[in-house]
Design an enzyme around this catalytic site. Structure first.
Site, PDB file in Angstrom:
ATOM      1  CE  LYS A  71      -3.723  -2.578   2.170  1.00  0.00           C
ATOM      2  NZ  LYS A  71      -4.394  -2.988   3.420  1.00  0.00           N
ATOM      3  CD  GLN A 112      -3.182  -4.354   6.718  1.00  0.00           C
ATOM      4  OE1 GLN A 112      -3.111  -3.443   5.903  1.00  0.00           O
ATOM      5  NE2 GLN A 112      -3.858  -5.464   6.461  1.00  0.00           N
ATOM      6  CG  ASP A 133      -9.068   0.080   4.923  1.00  0.00           C
ATOM      7  OD1 ASP A 133      -8.984  -0.271   3.728  1.00  0.00           O
ATOM      8  OD2 ASP A 133      -8.199  -0.174   5.779  1.00  0.00           O
TER       9      ASP A 133
END
Ligand code: NAD
Length: 309
Positions: free
Chosen positions: A53, A97, A120
């Site tokens: 990412k 994450q 996200d």
């Protein structure tokens, strides 16, 4: 006739080219979109995901920060970090994450991210917007699946879609997106009765289970579009022989690399029965990262009130 391979790398490249233009346009207006990636602990898969990412954001010329709090961090410490990122003007997108270590209240941490920076799409506000079909941030893997289907011109309206898996990250949101595209959607899970018969009704079959080659010939309607979300690693010859009808080339890969990647779908069955399918690797995976970039650029446009955001 063999199924068409839906090439995720090619679709990712198309989207990347579009995003490069958008970033150039934002930079001309003095805006550099910024992403903060928070990685807690030393989970090897998480480390690989965060690295890819950060690399993707560098390729696009975004500002990025990788933050690695101690694996012993408390919920309160992570809430403090999220509050400071919410205030940081350089940061448009905050990525936490998952999974977080067991001592941390993940839901509280995710719900502390400013919904306007929740690239996200895991904040309850964005999940609610998704259910209601209102604008917001959509989780990246489901958003990527929709890009694959739309850019490959797979008809969605009126189609029968079956999603196997009901996670908050993949199964439920992809089902919602398909519903908003006017598909008739069934969500299946570990308690579904006669799963192969339900799956076999699907024009579009999405497998997000986390079990190597679980979806076999009896699940696939001839001509269906099969989207394989699973990422599973086979590490023994026995596992490889159990999964592949013709294992020779995979056994070579195992000897060379120590593992073989396989999705939730038996790839040889998909190839011979489906109309189109996403391979593993090289299908859904590349889209997940680029959709995170797309969400970050969208967040920058919206937050900094650039027209078209
Ligand atoms: P999860 O473990 O949270 O959910 C799995 C789902 O599968 C559950 O809802 C469960 O009900 C269902 N399931 C389990 N066993 C079943 C069975 N025997 N029959 C029917 N349903 C069953 O997993 P997840 O986070 O949704 O991820 C699913 C897979 O997708 C994993 O392999 C994961 O690594 C992969 N994944 C890939 C990407 C990507 O970018 N390609 C992104 C996210 C997840």
């Amino acid at each position: 006739m063999l199924a068409t391979i839906l090439d995720g790398n090619k679709i990712r490249d198309e989207i990347q080219a579009e995003l490069l233009q958008q970033v150039a346009d934002l930079k001309r207006r003095g805006v550099t979109p910024g992403l903060a990636a928070v990685l807690v602990g030393d989970n090897p898969a998480s480390q690989i995901y965060v690295r890819s990412k950060v690399q993707a954001s560098e390729t696009l010329g975004l500002y990025s920060q990788k933050i690695e709090p101690s694996k012993n961090s408390t919920t309160e410490e992570l809430l403090g970090l999220v509050h400071s990122l919410n205030q940081d003007e350089r940061i448009d997108g905050i990525l936490i994450q998952l999974p977080l270590p067991p001592q941390v209240d993940s839901r509280r941490v995710l719900n502390t991210v400013d919904p306007a920076k929740d690239v996200d799409g895991f904040h309850s506000v964005n999940l609610g917007n998704l259910v209601a079909g209102r604008p917001g941030f959509v989780p990246c893997t489901p958003a990527g699946i929709l890009e694959i289907l739309k850019r490959s011109k797979i008809p969605l309206s009126g189609a029968r879609a079956v999603v196997i898996g009901r996670s908050d990250i993949v199964g439920k949101p992809v089902a919602m997106l398909l519903l908003h595209e006017h598909a008739t959607v069934t969500i299946c899970h570990s308690r579904t009765r006669d799963l192969p018969a339900v799956a076999r009704q699907a024009d579009i079959l999405v497998a997000a289970i986390g079990k190597a080659a679980f979806v076999t010939a009896e699940f696939i309607k001839p001509g269906a579009t099969v989207i394989d979300v699973g990422i599973n690693r086979l590490t023994t010859q026995e596992e490889v022989r159990n999964v592949f009808h013709d294992p020779a080339s995979r056994l070579e890969t195992l000897a060379k690399r120590g593992s073989v990647l396989v999705g939730d779908v038996q790839p040889e069955d998909a190839r011979s029965i489906a109309g189109a399918f996403t391979p593993v690797p090289g299908g859904v995976g590349p889209l997940t990262v680029i959709m995170l970039m797309s969400n970050t650029i969208k967040a920058a446009r919206q937050r900094r009130a650039v027209a078209g955001g």
